[in-house]
Design a protein around this motif. Structure first.
Motif, PDB file in Angstrom:
ATOM      1  N   LEU A   1      60.814  47.862  21.287  1.00  0.00           N
ATOM      2  CA  LEU A   1      62.051  48.571  20.923  1.00  0.00           C
ATOM      3  C   LEU A   1      61.815  50.041  20.602  1.00  0.00           C
ATOM      4  O   LEU A   1      62.605  50.898  21.001  1.00  0.00           O
ATOM      5  CB  LEU A   1      62.705  47.873  19.722  1.00  0.00           C
ATOM      6  CG  LEU A   1      63.952  48.560  19.144  1.00  0.00           C
ATOM      7  CD1 LEU A   1      65.115  48.492  20.136  1.00  0.00           C
ATOM      8  CD2 LEU A   1      64.354  47.913  17.811  1.00  0.00           C
TER       9      LEU A   1
ATOM     10  N   PRO B   1      63.952  52.501  16.995  1.00  0.00           N
ATOM     11  CA  PRO B   1      64.015  53.039  18.351  1.00  0.00           C
ATOM     12  C   PRO B   1      64.239  54.549  18.406  1.00  0.00           C
ATOM     13  O   PRO B   1      64.993  55.110  17.605  1.00  0.00           O
ATOM     14  CB  PRO B   1      65.213  52.295  18.956  1.00  0.00           C
ATOM     15  CG  PRO B   1      66.066  51.924  17.798  1.00  0.00           C
ATOM     16  CD  PRO B   1      65.127  51.670  16.655  1.00  0.00           C
TER      17      PRO B   1
ATOM     18  N   TRP C   1      70.247  54.699  23.198  1.00  0.00           N
ATOM     19  CA  TRP C   1      70.915  53.473  23.622  1.00  0.00           C
ATOM     20  C   TRP C   1      70.748  52.348  22.595  1.00  0.00           C
ATOM     21  O   TRP C   1      71.480  51.379  22.608  1.00  0.00           O
ATOM     22  CB  TRP C   1      70.402  53.030  24.981  1.00  0.00           C
ATOM     23  CG  TRP C   1      70.729  54.029  26.043  1.00  0.00           C
ATOM     24  CD1 TRP C   1      71.934  54.181  26.683  1.00  0.00           C
ATOM     25  CD2 TRP C   1      69.870  55.034  26.574  1.00  0.00           C
ATOM     26  NE1 TRP C   1      71.869  55.228  27.574  1.00  0.00           N
ATOM     27  CE2 TRP C   1      70.606  55.771  27.541  1.00  0.00           C
ATOM     28  CE3 TRP C   1      68.544  55.400  26.333  1.00  0.00           C
ATOM     29  CZ2 TRP C   1      70.070  56.829  28.253  1.00  0.00           C
ATOM     30  CZ3 TRP C   1      68.006  56.456  27.041  1.00  0.00           C
ATOM     31  CH2 TRP C   1      68.768  57.156  27.986  1.00  0.00           C
ATOM     32  N   HIS C   2      69.774  52.504  21.725  1.00  0.00           N
ATOM     33  CA  HIS C   2      69.519  51.486  20.705  1.00  0.00           C
ATOM     34  C   HIS C   2      69.748  52.044  19.304  1.00  0.00           C
ATOM     35  O   HIS C   2      69.123  51.602  18.334  1.00  0.00           O
ATOM     36  CB  HIS C   2      68.078  50.974  20.818  1.00  0.00           C
ATOM     37  CG  HIS C   2      67.729  50.398  22.145  1.00  0.00           C
ATOM     38  ND1 HIS C   2      68.467  49.396  22.756  1.00  0.00           N
ATOM     39  CD2 HIS C   2      66.704  50.680  23.014  1.00  0.00           C
ATOM     40  CE1 HIS C   2      67.908  49.084  23.927  1.00  0.00           C
ATOM     41  NE2 HIS C   2      66.847  49.844  24.095  1.00  0.00           N
TER      42      HIS C   2
ATOM     43  N   LYS D   1      70.028  49.910  16.160  1.00  0.00           N
ATOM     44  CA  LYS D   1      68.949  48.952  15.889  1.00  0.00           C
ATOM     45  C   LYS D   1      67.966  49.517  14.858  1.00  0.00           C
ATOM     46  O   LYS D   1      67.877  50.727  14.649  1.00  0.00           O
ATOM     47  CB  LYS D   1      68.200  48.634  17.179  1.00  0.00           C
ATOM     48  CG  LYS D   1      69.059  48.031  18.294  1.00  0.00           C
ATOM     49  CD  LYS D   1      69.316  46.562  18.069  1.00  0.00           C
ATOM     50  CE  LYS D   1      69.965  45.901  19.279  1.00  0.00           C
ATOM     51  NZ  LYS D   1      70.121  44.449  19.094  1.00  0.00           N
TER      52      LYS D   1
ATOM     53  N   ASP E   1      64.156  44.574  15.089  1.00  0.00           N
ATOM     54  CA  ASP E   1      65.262  44.060  15.900  1.00  0.00           C
ATOM     55  C   ASP E   1      64.813  43.880  17.346  1.00  0.00           C
ATOM     56  O   ASP E   1      63.760  44.382  17.763  1.00  0.00           O
ATOM     57  CB  ASP E   1      66.447  45.028  15.875  1.00  0.00           C
ATOM     58  CG  ASP E   1      67.220  44.992  14.571  1.00  0.00           C
ATOM     59  OD1 ASP E   1      67.030  44.038  13.794  1.00  0.00           O
ATOM     60  OD2 ASP E   1      68.010  45.921  14.332  1.00  0.00           O
TER      61      ASP E   1
ATOM     62  N   THR F   1      65.748  44.424  21.515  1.00  0.00           N
ATOM     63  CA  THR F   1      66.592  45.166  22.443  1.00  0.00           C
ATOM     64  C   THR F   1      67.685  44.204  22.920  1.00  0.00           C
ATOM     65  O   THR F   1      67.704  43.026  22.564  1.00  0.00           O
ATOM     66  CB  THR F   1      65.810  45.679  23.659  1.00  0.00           C
ATOM     67  OG1 THR F   1      65.507  44.571  24.534  1.00  0.00           O
ATOM     68  CG2 THR F   1      64.523  46.389  23.261  1.00  0.00           C
ATOM     69  N   HIS F   2      68.559  44.689  23.764  1.00  0.00           N
ATOM     70  CA  HIS F   2      69.588  43.801  24.331  1.00  0.00           C
ATOM     71  C   HIS F   2      68.960  42.726  25.221  1.00  0.00           C
ATOM     72  O   HIS F   2      69.560  41.665  25.415  1.00  0.00           O
ATOM     73  CB  HIS F   2      70.642  44.596  25.105  1.00  0.00           C
ATOM     74  CG  HIS F   2      70.102  45.501  26.154  1.00  0.00           C
ATOM     75  ND1 HIS F   2      69.212  46.521  25.885  1.00  0.00           N
ATOM     76  CD2 HIS F   2      70.323  45.547  27.490  1.00  0.00           C
ATOM     77  CE1 HIS F   2      68.912  47.151  27.016  1.00  0.00           C
ATOM     78  NE2 HIS F   2      69.568  46.577  28.002  1.00  0.00           N
TER      79      HIS F   2
ATOM     80  N   GLY G   1      75.409  45.579  20.747  1.00  0.00           N
ATOM     81  CA  GLY G   1      74.244  46.225  21.340  1.00  0.00           C
ATOM     82  C   GLY G   1      74.600  46.875  22.664  1.00  0.00           C
ATOM     83  O   GLY G   1      75.765  46.927  23.072  1.00  0.00           O
ATOM     84  N   TYR G   2      73.579  47.357  23.360  1.00  0.00           N
ATOM     85  CA  TYR G   2      73.806  48.085  24.606  1.00  0.00           C
ATOM     86  C   TYR G   2      74.259  47.132  25.717  1.00  0.00           C
ATOM     87  O   TYR G   2      73.698  46.050  25.890  1.00  0.00           O
ATOM     88  CB  TYR G   2      72.527  48.804  25.034  1.00  0.00           C
ATOM     89  CG  TYR G   2      72.739  49.662  26.257  1.00  0.00           C
ATOM     90  CD1 TYR G   2      73.455  50.848  26.173  1.00  0.00           C
ATOM     91  CD2 TYR G   2      72.258  49.265  27.506  1.00  0.00           C
ATOM     92  CE1 TYR G   2      73.663  51.632  27.298  1.00  0.00           C
ATOM     93  CE2 TYR G   2      72.473  50.042  28.631  1.00  0.00           C
ATOM     94  CZ  TYR G   2      73.176  51.222  28.519  1.00  0.00           C
ATOM     95  OH  TYR G   2      73.399  51.979  29.634  1.00  0.00           O
TER      96      TYR G   2
END
Length: 286
Positions: free
Chosen positions: A22, A46, A50-51, A54, A58, A60-61, A97-98
């Motif tokens: 991440l 991150p 895009w994150h 977070k 955590d 990522t997507h 999330g993304y």
């Protein structure tokens, strides 16, 4: 039936790989990757916008979607793709999330009644989500069919379907205690010349620098770029931590590479290979 304790450890391994990735996921700029705020021995917050919601530890997507599948299958003994598609769609309706292109297009296809519902994305990320399917697959053949169904649900392109089938076969061979590089060489002729080319170049690169190699293959999300990087790190490293750190330092779509490589690498390794402080996420899958 696959050993359930081992399957759980492989799910954990792939999710740890995602959480570790991440920090630098989708960072392509070399100066950012050298940013002193990243401690490569730890789980990091991150850098990529895009994150931005977070925090360290955590997923990522990608990891979020892999965990959804694991959670969905907890009380199941088979994989119903239609039921999971409905579950996934419901989760996406409130997801913060993304939302990547493959997901957006899949959501629209589900709304339009398209079957299979997958986008035409040629990204690799879905490969990292296949591990939970081992839990409900009684045979290798059932696992491969479940993998195909899962792939077609979000990434219905022949390029991604082929890549996922390759790594699913390699994962099973690793679970059978077969040596990874020998297994790669054994099954590569079952696939098209494009995949064979990725493999040849990647194995030839195993003594080269990982940053330079992944950058030369391409650090982005697509099968054409990411496939060789995964083979490179699988053939080069004999230590989970070193593999994750060097893959992460190369930037780009580090999570897709890491999730796939982690599961295959850990298929015949003890869970103690994973640094204890990276296992902060363990309680999530208990």
């Amino acid at each position: 039936m696959f050993d359930q304790k081992k399957v759980k450890n492989l799910v954990l391994s792939s999710l740890v790989a995602d959480a570790y990735s991440l920090g630098a996921h989708w960072v392509y700029d070399e100066k950012q990757l050298a940013n002193e705020s990243i401690d490569w021995n730890e789980l990091n917050t991150p850098l990529a916008i895009w994150h931005k919601e977070k925090k360290a530890g955590d997923f990522t997507h990608y990891g979020d979607q892999a965990f959804w599948l694991y959670d969905f299958l907890k009380d199941k003994d088979s994989f119903d793709i239609n039921a999971f598609r409905d579950y996934w769609f419901t989760k996406m309706e409130t997801y913060e999330g993304y939302i990547d292109g493959a997901t957006r297009n899949t959501i629209q296809n589900i709304k339009d009644g398209v079957t299979p519902s997958g986008s035409d994305s040629t990204d690799l990320s879905v490969v990292g989500r296949i591990v939970p399917l081992l839990k409900v697959s009684k045979t290798k053949e059932e696992f491969f069919q479940n993998v195909k169904s899962l792939t077609e649900m979000t990434h219905n392109s022949q390029k991604t379907i082929n890549a996922t089938r390759f790594f699913a076969k390699l994962l099973v061979m690793a679970l059978e205690k077969k040596e990874i590089e020998e297994s790669i060489e054994e099954i590569k002729h079952e696939f098209d010349t494009t995949i064979q080319g990725f493999i040849t170049n990647a194995i030839e690169s195993k003594d080269a620098d990982t940053f330079d190699t992944i950058r030369s293959f391409g650090p982005a999300c697509d099968v054409d770029e990411g496939f060789g990087g995964i083979i490179h790190i699988l053939c080069k490293y004999e230590n989970f931590k070193d593999m994750m750190i060097c893959n992460g330092k190369a930037g780009g779509d580090s999570s897709a590479r890491a999730m796939i490589a982690a599961a295959i690498f850990m298929a015949n390794q003890p869970i103690s290979q994973i640094p204890q402080k990276w296992l902060a996420i363990k309680e999530i899958i208990e």
